[in-house]
Design an enzyme around this catalytic site. Structure first.
Site: not given
Length: 393
Positions: A239, A262, A317
């Site tokens: 992330s 991600d 996620h």
């Protein structure tokens, strides 16, 4: 090996029992871990090191949530009342452990283990990716999972020079009236610089410098001296940590490639895309990415044929964090941690694709190329690129 069942905790009205079923690494090495803090200011470093270790009878396992203060930090990050949510989280997950040997005896390696510097996501901290970090360590890597001090961790701390005094650094939301991009961009630069400092730390250890661990643990950093191969270093993250890894490639030529789980591409300025000199493996989940974010990844893959983008189907996620291995409804409800894909299968895909990519770009003499097809998005539950984010750009 089967996932390790851990004590079921926190039975009560808030969604039943919790346990953390983190799997043991599938590689040939036992895994140890130790916490390392250097320096007495914010400019120091804090990380959890996962490494191949010697088997040890009766090895102690470390806590997954290292201290009660982190429950408060998670409550703050999740917009929950710290007053009721922190004790609840502590009861539900505070006793969960990670199936690795705490401060276990380091296994020396004359050829040197390759090094991975790992950067966490927004609101996370150094222990929340123990599943992927310990899996990679089991295949013969040293993995340094940072805890960032840019106010993006749910909470962190450093030890001042005064004996025993700690200074805590809380999670910070974007200040009112400030544009999010500028706030996050400043953070991503600090994070990438911390990744570079982590590499410098291992260079210091390898050169024989004495590096005192502020935490005074039973783990002597000088044991690493001839066992890390600093010509084979990658940077990785999830992330916010994924985009941090991309930026770290720009800042530090010692990083030979990056793996971005991600990645949240928003905080990176457009002028830096042409500067990314090395290949990146983007492993995306099905439910998180936007067309804008994927278009930014494609700016890199169009410039470098070795940069790959794949998507893991049935994943969300949080599937790339340890939260996906928690059973019980409470934490899933708060953190949205489960997709439809079995979490153990998801971890296999992520780690195997990562190992294949690292073999290719760190010139490893292993058999990780058996998983090369994953890099092209070929295999069960993976697809190439990002089919659900067809971009008009």
């Amino acid at each position: 090996p089967d996932p390790v069942p851990l004590p079921r905790l926190g039975r009560g009205s808030m969604g039943g029992m919790q346990s953390l079923a983190l799997p043991l690494g599938k590689g040939p090495h036992h895994v140890g871990c130790a916490d390392v803090m250097v320096g007495h200011t914010r400019q120091g470093l804090f990380l959890r090191l996962f490494y191949p270790c010697l088997p040890q009878a009766g090895a102690e396992w470390p806590l997954w949530i290292p201290r009660y203060e982190y429950c408060g930090g998670l409550a703050d990050f999740a917009h929950c009342s710290r007053r009721w949510c922190a004790p609840l989280l502590s009861v539900a997950i505070g006793s969960c452990k990670v199936p690795v040997s705490w401060n276990g005896p380091f296994k020396p390696c004359s050829s040197g283990y390759p090094l991975i510097v790992f950067s966490h996501g927004l609101g996370a901290f150094r222990t929340l990716y123990s599943s992927v970090c310990s899996e990679l360590a089991s295949w013969g890597f040293a993995v340094a999972a940072l805890e960032h001090r840019d106010h993006s961790a749910s909470v962190t701390y450093f030890c001042t020079v005064e004996a025993g005094r700690e200074e805590w650094i809380p999670y910070q939301r974007v200040p009112q009236g400030q544009k999010e991009f500028y706030f996050r961009n400043k953070q991503v630069h600090q994070r990438a610089e911390e990744c570079v400092r982590a590499l410098r730390l291992f260079e210091d250890i390898s050169s024989g410098k004495s590096v005192p661990n502020v935490l005074h643990q039973d783990f002597d950093l000088s044991m690493l001296k001839d066992s890390i191969d600093l010509t084979k270093v990658a940077v990785m993250g999830h992330s916010f940590g994924g985009v941090t890894a991309v930026l770290a490639l720009v800042k530090e030529p010692g990083f030979r490639c990056a793996v971005a789980l991600d990645a949240w591409m928003f905080p990176l300025e457009n002028t830096l895309y042409p500067e990314v000199p090395k290949p990146v493996l983007f492993i995306n989940t099905e439910k998180f990415q936007t067309p804008e974010s994927v278009a930014k990844m494609k700016r890199l893959s169009s410039r470098n044929s070795q940069t790959k983008i794949i998507t893991v189907l049935g994943s969300v996620h949080q599937s790339q964090t340890d939260f996906t291995f928690l059973t019980g409804k409470l934490v899933s409800r708060i953190f949205g941690a489960r997709g439809t894909l079995d979490p153990y299968k998801g971890l296999d895909i992520t780690s195997r694709a990562t190992l294949a990519f690292l073999q290719r770009h760190l010139n490893l003499e292993e058999e990780f190329d058996q998983w090369d097809k994953l890099l092209e998005g070929i295999g069960d539950s993976v697809v190439p690129e990002a089919p659900f984010c067809r971009s008009n750009l």
